[in-house]
Design a protein around this motif. Sequence first.
Motif, short mmCIF file in Angstrom:
data_model
loop_
_atom_site.label_atom_id
_atom_site.label_comp_id
_atom_site.label_asym_id
_atom_site.label_seq_id
_atom_site.Cartn_x
_atom_site.Cartn_y
_atom_site.Cartn_z
N MET A 51 -54.20 115.76 42.93
CA MET A 51 -53.33 114.93 42.12
C MET A 51 -54.10 113.71 41.61
N ASP A 52 -53.54 113.04 40.60
CA ASP A 52 -54.18 111.87 40.05
C ASP A 52 -53.93 110.65 40.93
N THR A 53 -54.65 109.56 40.66
CA THR A 53 -54.56 108.36 41.49
C THR A 53 -53.15 107.75 41.47
N ILE A 54 -52.51 107.77 40.31
CA ILE A 54 -51.16 107.20 40.22
C ILE A 54 -50.19 107.97 41.11
N THR A 55 -50.27 109.29 41.09
CA THR A 55 -49.36 110.09 41.90
C THR A 55 -49.59 109.84 43.38
N HIS A 56 -50.85 109.77 43.81
CA HIS A 56 -51.13 109.48 45.22
C HIS A 56 -50.60 108.11 45.61
N THR A 57 -50.71 107.13 44.71
CA THR A 57 -50.17 105.81 44.99
C THR A 57 -48.66 105.87 45.13
N LEU A 58 -48.00 106.60 44.24
CA LEU A 58 -46.55 106.74 44.31
C LEU A 58 -46.13 107.46 45.59
N PHE A 59 -46.93 108.43 46.02
CA PHE A 59 -46.65 109.09 47.29
C PHE A 59 -46.66 108.06 48.43
N GLY A 60 -47.69 107.21 48.43
CA GLY A 60 -47.79 106.20 49.48
C GLY A 60 -46.62 105.23 49.46
N LEU A 61 -46.25 104.76 48.28
CA LEU A 61 -45.11 103.84 48.16
C LEU A 61 -43.81 104.52 48.57
N SER A 62 -43.69 105.80 48.27
CA SER A 62 -42.48 106.53 48.64
C SER A 62 -42.40 106.74 50.15
N LEU A 63 -43.55 106.96 50.79
CA LEU A 63 -43.56 107.05 52.25
C LEU A 63 -43.16 105.71 52.86
N TYR A 64 -43.72 104.65 52.33
CA TYR A 64 -43.38 103.31 52.83
C TYR A 64 -41.90 103.03 52.65
N SER A 65 -41.35 103.41 51.50
CA SER A 65 -39.95 103.14 51.21
C SER A 65 -39.01 103.99 52.04
N ALA A 66 -39.50 105.11 52.57
CA ALA A 66 -38.67 105.97 53.41
C ALA A 66 -38.57 105.46 54.84
N VAL A 67 -39.35 104.44 55.18
CA VAL A 67 -39.33 103.86 56.52
C VAL A 67 -38.25 102.78 56.60
N ASP A 68 -37.46 102.80 57.65
CA ASP A 68 -36.46 101.75 57.88
C ASP A 68 -37.17 100.49 58.38
N LYS A 69 -37.13 99.43 57.57
CA LYS A 69 -37.90 98.22 57.89
C LYS A 69 -36.99 97.02 58.20
N GLN A 70 -35.70 97.26 58.48
CA GLN A 70 -34.77 96.15 58.68
C GLN A 70 -35.16 95.24 59.84
N ASP A 71 -35.71 95.83 60.90
CA ASP A 71 -36.05 95.04 62.09
C ASP A 71 -37.52 94.64 62.13
N MET A 72 -38.24 94.81 61.02
CA MET A 72 -39.66 94.48 60.99
C MET A 72 -39.89 93.06 60.50
N ASP A 73 -40.93 92.42 61.05
CA ASP A 73 -41.32 91.11 60.53
C ASP A 73 -42.35 91.31 59.41
N LYS A 74 -42.86 90.20 58.87
CA LYS A 74 -43.75 90.27 57.72
C LYS A 74 -45.02 91.06 58.04
N ASN A 75 -45.62 90.84 59.20
CA ASN A 75 -46.86 91.54 59.54
C ASN A 75 -46.63 93.04 59.72
N ASP A 76 -45.50 93.39 60.32
CA ASP A 76 -45.18 94.81 60.47
C ASP A 76 -45.08 95.49 59.10
N ARG A 77 -44.38 94.83 58.18
CA ARG A 77 -44.22 95.40 56.84
C ARG A 77 -45.57 95.55 56.14
N ARG A 78 -46.41 94.53 56.29
CA ARG A 78 -47.73 94.60 55.66
C ARG A 78 -48.55 95.74 56.25
N ALA A 79 -48.48 95.92 57.56
CA ALA A 79 -49.24 96.99 58.21
C ALA A 79 -48.75 98.35 57.73
N TYR A 80 -47.46 98.51 57.61
CA TYR A 80 -46.91 99.79 57.16
C TYR A 80 -47.25 100.05 55.70
#
Length: 291
Positions: free
Chosen positions: A1-30
């Motif tokens: 796949m192209d670079t844009i699609t791989h980036t969108l895959f990564g952002l979609s994986l990140y967005s599929a994670v429940d981050k309500q109880d995460m602090d700023k560093n946790d979110r950055r790490a994910y």
Amino acid sequence: MDTITHTLFGLSLYSAVDKQDMDKNDRRAYLLTAVGASQIPDIDVISRFWDTEGLYQMWHRGITHSVFLTPVWALLFFLLSFLLFKVKDKKLFLLGWLAVFIHNTSDLFNAWGTGYLEPFSNMRITFGTIPIVDLVFWTIMGIAYIFSRRNKLKSPYYFKMAWAFLLLHVLIQSTQGFIIYKQYDDQYDQVALSADFIPWTFSVITKKDDEVTIFNDNLFTEKETQYVLQSIETADLDKLFSQRPEAKTLYEWSPFVVLVDDDERLGLYDPRFYRNGQSFLFEYIEKNTER
């Protein structure tokens, strides 16, 4: 796949994670892990800078795309998350592993293929059922993003649904590609698929003796002959390989090639990437002048 699609895959994986109880560093790490691990196999592009033997075609999507290297990349981002953000969460390793696995596996489905089983096999595995740039992928993830903006609390749900639809798209498209491939397999010496940008439509590249024919086909219309190409199978490639080592790499990398031997050029090209009278994967030498 192209670079844009791989980036969108990564952002979609990140967005599929429940981050309500995460602090700023946790979110950055994910975020680092999801996006970074979705991109890291393509670090092999830097090998172009020290390639002096024409091997880049084989190195790109080679060992870095091996399924056996996926846990190593995941471990790298797990360690980076700890070093940069002091976050030590086992789920980060699993997220990184999944992101790299998706990158390497999704690349199997387009015509370029990968060295998925390196270092145990140098074979390039390619199904050719998904285009390198798939606008269906973009549309599904874009719809999930729109819904998530309307209701941020349900963002993980929307993106999990998006991943389900992405898998369904791959299944439907690849099943159709397989059925079309089998229709040609018994009639020709060699057959390869290359998915078009229009969903459910494929270029079917066939070779029989010295003739390569490229068809446009899908399950719902009659096939259409796009190109008929003659391969000069008697061409002596020793001089080409000695002067253009990239040509030998392309010869070994491609499922099959078209050989050119006329008054002007001696060369070969991959017919899967043949468009508008030429293939962008074409290696040759001029017969009358030095290239």
